[in-house]
Every structure is written in structure tokens, then in C-alpha cells.
Design an enzyme around this catalytic site. Structure first.
Site, PDB file in Angstrom:
ATOM      1  N   ASP A 120     -15.558   5.143 -40.391  1.00  0.00           N
ATOM      2  CA  ASP A 120     -16.777   4.473 -39.954  1.00  0.00           C
ATOM      3  C   ASP A 120     -17.734   5.460 -39.292  1.00  0.00           C
ATOM      4  O   ASP A 120     -18.936   5.423 -39.518  1.00  0.00           O
ATOM      5  CB  ASP A 120     -16.438   3.360 -38.964  1.00  0.00           C
TER       6      ASP A 120
ATOM      7  N   CYS B 214      -7.893   4.317 -38.453  1.00  0.00           N
ATOM      8  CA  CYS B 214      -9.294   3.955 -38.238  1.00  0.00           C
ATOM      9  C   CYS B 214      -9.506   2.438 -38.340  1.00  0.00           C
ATOM     10  O   CYS B 214      -8.623   1.694 -38.746  1.00  0.00           O
ATOM     11  CB  CYS B 214     -10.151   4.706 -39.259  1.00  0.00           C
TER      12      CYS B 214
ATOM     13  N   CYS C 239     -11.392   6.723 -32.309  1.00  0.00           N
ATOM     14  CA  CYS C 239     -12.476   6.722 -31.330  1.00  0.00           C
ATOM     15  C   CYS C 239     -12.029   6.178 -29.974  1.00  0.00           C
ATOM     16  O   CYS C 239     -11.451   5.106 -29.893  1.00  0.00           O
ATOM     17  CB  CYS C 239     -13.624   5.894 -31.890  1.00  0.00           C
TER      18      CYS C 239
ATOM     19  N   GLU D 285     -21.908  -1.677 -40.503  1.00  0.00           N
ATOM     20  CA  GLU D 285     -22.068  -1.660 -39.045  1.00  0.00           C
ATOM     21  C   GLU D 285     -23.411  -1.007 -38.699  1.00  0.00           C
ATOM     22  O   GLU D 285     -23.853  -0.067 -39.346  1.00  0.00           O
ATOM     23  CB  GLU D 285     -20.936  -0.870 -38.402  1.00  0.00           C
TER      24      GLU D 285
ATOM     25  N   SER E 204     -20.625  -1.888 -34.911  1.00  0.00           N
ATOM     26  CA  SER E 204     -19.505  -1.029 -34.579  1.00  0.00           C
ATOM     27  C   SER E 204     -19.000  -1.426 -33.192  1.00  0.00           C
ATOM     28  O   SER E 204     -19.728  -2.002 -32.394  1.00  0.00           O
ATOM     29  CB  SER E 204     -20.028   0.410 -34.542  1.00  0.00           C
TER      30      SER E 204
HETATM   31  C1  LIG Z   1     -18.158   4.523 -32.615  1.00  0.00           C
HETATM   32  C2  LIG Z   1     -17.154   3.563 -32.947  1.00  0.00           C
HETATM   33  C3  LIG Z   1     -16.495   3.621 -34.235  1.00  0.00           C
HETATM   34  C4  LIG Z   1     -16.993   4.760 -35.089  1.00  0.00           C
HETATM   35  C5  LIG Z   1     -16.622   2.315 -34.971  1.00  0.00           C
HETATM   36  O1  LIG Z   1     -17.138   2.263 -36.062  1.00  0.00           O
HETATM   37  C6  LIG Z   1     -16.167   1.047 -34.390  1.00  0.00           C
HETATM   38  O2  LIG Z   1     -15.596   1.072 -33.303  1.00  0.00           O
HETATM   39  O3  LIG Z   1     -16.339  -0.003 -35.060  1.00  0.00           O
HETATM   40 MG   LIG Z   2     -16.360   0.528 -37.079  1.00  0.00          MG
END
Ligand SMILES: CC[C@H](C)C(=O)C(=O)O
Ligand SMILES: [Mg+2]
Length: 564
Positions: free
Chosen positions: A87, A128, A200, A451, A477
Site C-alpha cells: 500500500d 502488509c 508500518c 486508499e 489508509s
Molecule cells: C501508511 C499506512 C499504510 C501504508 C497503509 O496503507 C494503511 O495503514 O492502510
Molecule cells: Mg493500506
């Protein structure tokens, strides 16, 4: 839970023990299995490891640790790969339209491999945002002993004693456009925001979904908060492999673990943590996969009765590494159980209940500041608000932390897609008081319901977070914060009222009454609808076309396997 033990290899025996399957056995010898191995259960280890993303770059190594744990319990682990998209890397580009669809591709691919190969169980190693819900949906469809392993959160970046993370990089663009940082400072933030492997670091979608899945009971204690790098994560991977044996022996499957009560546990934890709005979309889809009635109204009911307590990014100060430091997600769950916010009798992948698991963990560290006490909530009720009104007859999802207030009313500033919005924001076309409307970015219209972190980060970076609202039929996001409403349904592509909005229409968002409306009469809306023409889909072939033709609305979780 006393369950009768069944043959542990009830699926794989169809190929390993059936004399009419000599070809299969010959191939299993070819991969190095022995005759003794062919009598053991075969366990798929579904990894979304790939080199191109920090959330996923280490997952294939973790999969080998799961394999080690399985072997210690006389189980044969066989690693296979699914896909993943980033993302953070695709954000703001056409590629983000593949993000949400990748959830269902992961679910379909893991279902396909485990069914085709006759595996007896599944451990998924994921990282992710879309990986977790995709893997969980596959586990639910397959309904054989399964455990989800999350690759873990990234460490914080650092620049001049300032903690950084991925959202610092996104928001730096807005700061640069606004002239509050130099080109050199901009580059330094980018180069120091993400120090290595891990998902993240704020309470964004990856950490939200991992935490919620641990509360759901489908991951081992501490799996969601153990950081990506370090021996705690390595240990929890081996433990997950070992733990699968008990689930096989007791025939404990996702359908024994996932229930309305465990879904409530997951959503209540998301609310306490201030988690990503994507969790609404994913848990609607997860509940549908499990055949459990769980709707947008359940999110509102839980939000109305649960405080927002965790001071976590994007709207707060801390990161998942700080949650780990003060005791991890189990400590947060223990706090919640002690305050009557969790169903302790729900079964988990340890073979024990939530309460039994939590009886063995220490509580939150004395004096910690990450999770507020019950009498000092950040907000007395949840940040997730489900809004309805003449702009969103089928619902919309707002993330209202209260930092930007609870009400917003202003003139619409309409953009027909995200790219035009980014361009407009970059050119200073968005002014204080505007309600930015980004449309034709829904599940069908995007397609893929991308997003909107790039525009929301630009607005935040430009210091307009309290002065501009943003609504979209797309989504946000987990890194998005501000006065934002997404998942507006029906989407513009389907002729939802959002398609009829014109610049200057007054839009009002009321997070107390949970309403989103435009100051137009029914007659005016009817008149505009009479002249609205449905645009052709933006794509006419390939995976996004298939997605656009099969996806349900956001208010149904954007499922693609349950079309009528
Ligand atoms: C910056 C956050 C991340 C890249 C993301 O896409 C989410 O948490 O949905
Ligand atoms: Mg995301």
C-alpha cells in the site's frame, strides 16, 4: 473444549496413503519426503513473502521458523507463496487500485493451494495490510486447523531526535508544498522514516488487523505486537508451528474459534486502539466468509459502548513498538478483560480461552502512557462512526478522533478522481472550510476502492487538518487522520448520491448524530439524477475488470465470492 480426535492426516492421506495415487507419492518422494513423512500430516505454510516491501521482505525466513516448529511436533510443513502488494509504495498511483483486490486474490490463492494439495492444516505468514484479512478469509473457507502469523511491526525511524514512520514521509510532501520544510529536510525524512523490515509502525491497517486477529483468537498471544526484528518474533513463529499439533489432535478449526462474540472482541480492541477504518471493510468480509451475521450497525453499537484509549499514531503519539514496550497486545487485552470489555470464554489457537491465555500474561507496565486509564479516555466512545443520510443511504465510515471536532459543514469541492484531487490540492485549489469530494474511486468506480492517503496527508501536511473535510466513495489508509469520511455507499459508479454533488453544495457531517447530508431537496436530487449517465467502467479486461464485475458494495465488505 473436549473434541474427539480424528485422523490427523484426513486430507493428505488421499494422496499419501492411497495406493491408487502412486504419481502423487512419487512426486512427494521427489521433494525429499520419506516414507515415514508420508504418514504424517502435511501442513501448508502460506507466505506472502517477497523482496519488494519492508512488511514482506523477511516473511519467507519466518516461514522457515514455522516449518521448524512443525517438524518438532512431527508435522511436515511445506512452504508456498501467495502474492502481496505494498500500500505504501502503490499509494497515490494507479497501482493502489490493485491493493484491495489483492486481499481476495490472496484468499483465493491460499484456498486453491491448500485444497488442491490436500494439506491437513495451514499456517499463514503474512505482513502488509491486505495479507491478514486475505489469509484469514482463506483459513475460514478451508476450515481446517490454522494459525495466522504476522510478520511484525517495523521499528521507528529517527531524524534529529524526532521519531519518524511512514506517515512522516507522506505528510512531508504536504509540508514541502506548504513551504514549512526545505527540499533537504524533505529528503532526510524520506531516507530515515523506515529503518528496515516490518509493517508500518503506527496503529495503521497492518497493526490494526494483526491485533484484531489476535483478539479474534486466530493468532498466538504476542504475535501482533512482537516487532518484526528480534528473537521474540522468531520464537513466536516456532511456537505457532508447534501449536498446530494440538489443534490437529483436538480438531479445533476456525469455525470453533470465530463467532459473533470473538468478532466483538476483535472490533472492541480495534476501538480501544483507534484502529484503521479498513478493519470495518475487512471484518464485514471476514464475517461473511464465516457465515456470521455482523453488519455496519454492529460496529456502531460497539463504538458507542467502547472508549478510545490508546494514544497511537496516526492521530496520537506512539507506535506499535511502544505497545510492545509496555506489555504488548495481551497486556491491553488483559486490561480490557478486567474492565469487562472482552468475552473471556472464546476459544483461541492455543486451545485455551482468551481468559486462560491472559491469566498467564503480566498487565500493562506501571506508569505507562500509551493506553489511557478508563477515567481519562481520549474519547468516551469509539473513533469509528457509521454515518447515514441523503449522501450515503447505504452508509459511510468516518474516523473521528475528536481532535478535529465532531461537526463539519462547508461547500463541496468536487474531484472526479484521486489524481485530480492530488493535483488540485498541490495547486492550492482547496481552501479552508471546503469539503473535498473525491468520487468514482469506489469498488467498481476506481476500480478497486483505492486508499486516499496522498490527499489526506497533503491536507494534514499543509496544516489544514482542522479546516478541511474529505469525503469519498474510496477508502482511507490506516495512516489517514483528520475529518474524513470514506466508503460512501452507494458509490458514484452505481449512481449513488455522491455522483450528483456539484461544487458549492453545502455538505454537513455530524459525528454526534452519525449523519452525512447535502443541503439539496429530494426534488433537486431527482432532477440531477435524471440527467446523470453511468460512465463505462474504467477497465474492460484483466483482473480489475473481473473485480469490478464481481465486487459487492463497501457496506457489504467488498466481497467478491458471494455475488447473487
Ligand atoms: C501508511 C499506512 C499504510 C501504508 C497503509 O496503507 C494503511 O495503514 O492502510
Ligand atoms: Mg493500506
Amino acid at each position: 473444549m473436549e473434541k474427539k480426535s480424528t485422523a490427523l492426516n484426513k486430507y493428505s492421506r488421499n494422496v499419501t496413503q492411497d495406493p491408487t495415487q502412486p504419481g502423487a507419492q512419487a512426486m512427494l518422494y521427489a521433494i525429499g519426503l520419506t516414507e515415514a513423512d508420508l504418514e504424517k500430516p502435511l501442513i501448508g505454510i502460506g507466505s506472502t513473502g517477497y523482496e519488494g516491501n519492508p512488511c514482506n521482505m523477511h516473511l519467507n525466513d519466518l516461514a522457515q521458523l514455522v516449518k521448524k516448529g512443525l517438524k518438532e511436533k512431527d508435522l511436515v510443513g511445506l512452504v508456498f507463496n501467495s502474492i502481496g502488494v505494498s500500500d505504501g509504495i502503490s499509494m497515490g498511483t494507479y497501482g493502489m487500485r490493485y491493493s484491495l483486490p489483492s486481499r481476495d486474490i490472496i484468499a483465493d490463492s491460499m484456498e486453491t493451494v491448500v485444497q488442491a494439495m490436500n494439506y491437513d492444516g495451514l499456517v499463514t505468514v503474512v505482513g502488509c495490510d491486505k495479507n491478514m484479512p486475505g489469509a484469514l478469509m482463506a483459513m475460514i473457507r478451508l476450515n481446517r486447523p490454522s494459525i495466522l502469523v504476522y510478520g511484525g511491526t517495523i521499528a521507528s525511524g529517527c531524524l534529529n531526535n524526532r521519531k519518524l514512520d511512514i506517515v512522516s514521509a507522506f505528510e512531508a510532501w504536504g509540508e514541502k508544498v506548504a513551504g514549512t520544510i526545505t527540499e533537504g529536510e524533505f529528503k532526510s525524512v524520506i531516507q530515515n522514516a523506515c529503518p528496515g523490515a516490518g509493517a508500518c509502525g503506527g496503529m495503521y491497517t497492518a497493526n490494526t488487523m494483526a491485533s484484531a486477529i489476535e483478539a479474534l483468537g486466530m493468532a498466538m498471544p504476542y504475535n501482533s505486537s512482537n516487532p518484526a526484528i528480534g528473537n521474540e518474533k522468531e520464537k513466536d513463529c516456532v511456537e505457532a508451528g508447534r501449536a498446530l499439533r494440538l489443534l490437529l489432535e483436538k480438531d479445533i478449526k476456525p469455525s470453533d474459534i470465530i463467532s459473533r462474540k470473538s468478532l466483538e472482541n476483535a472490533v472492541r480492541l480495534i476501538t480501544v486502539l483507534g484502529g484503521s477504518t479498513n478493519a470495518v471493510l475487512h471484518f464485514l468480509a471476514i464475517a461473511k466468509s464465516a457465515g456470521i451475521e455482523f453488519t455496519l450497525d454492529d460496529f456502531q453499537r460497539i463504538s458507542d459502548t467502547t472508549p478510545f484509549l490508546a494514544d497511537l499514531k496516526p492521530s496520537g503519539k506512539y507506535l506499535m513498538e511502544d505497545v510492545h514496550r509496555v506489555g504488548g497486545i495481551p497486556a491491553v487485552m488483559k486490561f480490557m478483560l478486567e474492565n469487562g470489555m472482552l468475552h473471556g470464554d472464546c476459544l483461541t489457537v492455543t486451545g485455551k480461552t482468551i481468559a486462560e491465555n491472559l491469566s498467564e500474561v503480566p498487565g500493562l507496565k506501571e506508569g505507562q502512557k500509551v493506553v489511557h486509564p478508563m477515567d481519562q479516555p481520549i474519547k468516551e466512545t469509539g473513533h469509528l462512526r457509521i454515518l447515514y443520510g441523503n449522501l450515503a443511504p447505504a452508509g459511510a465510515v468516518a474516523k473521528i478522533t475528536g481532535k478535529e471536532g465532531y461537526h463539519f459543514s462547508g461547500p463541496a469541492k468536487v474531484f472526479e478522481d484521486e489524481f485530480k484531487a492530488n493535483d488540485g490540492i498541490g495547486k492550492g485549489l482547496v481552501k479552508k472550510g471546503d469539503v473535498v469530494v473525491i468520487r468514482y474511486e469506489g469498488p467498481k468506480g476506481g476500480p478497486g476502492m483505492p486508499e486516499m492517503l496522498k490527499p489526506t496527508a497533503a491536507i494534514m501536511g499543509a496544516g489544514l487538518g482542522k479546516d478541511v473535510a474529505l469525503i469519498t466513495d474510496g477508502r482511507f489508509s490506516g495512516g489517514t487522520h483528520g475529518f474524513v469520511v470514506g466508503h460512501v455507499s452507494p458509490e458514484a459508479q452505481d449512481g449513488g448520491p455522491i455522483a450528483l454533488i456539484q461544487d458549492g453544495d453545502i455538505i454537513t457531517i455530524d459525528a454526534d448524530k452519525n449523519t452525512i447530508s447535502v443541503a439539496l431537496s429530494d426534488a433537486e436530487l431527482k432532477k440531477r439524477r435524471a440527467s446523470w449517465k453511468q460512465p463505462a467502467l474504467k477497465v474492460q479486461r484483466g483482473s480489475l475488470y473481473k473485480y469490478a464485475k464481481t465486487v459487492s458494495s463497501a457496506s457489504e465488505g467488498c466481497v467478491t465470492d458471494q455475488f447473487k
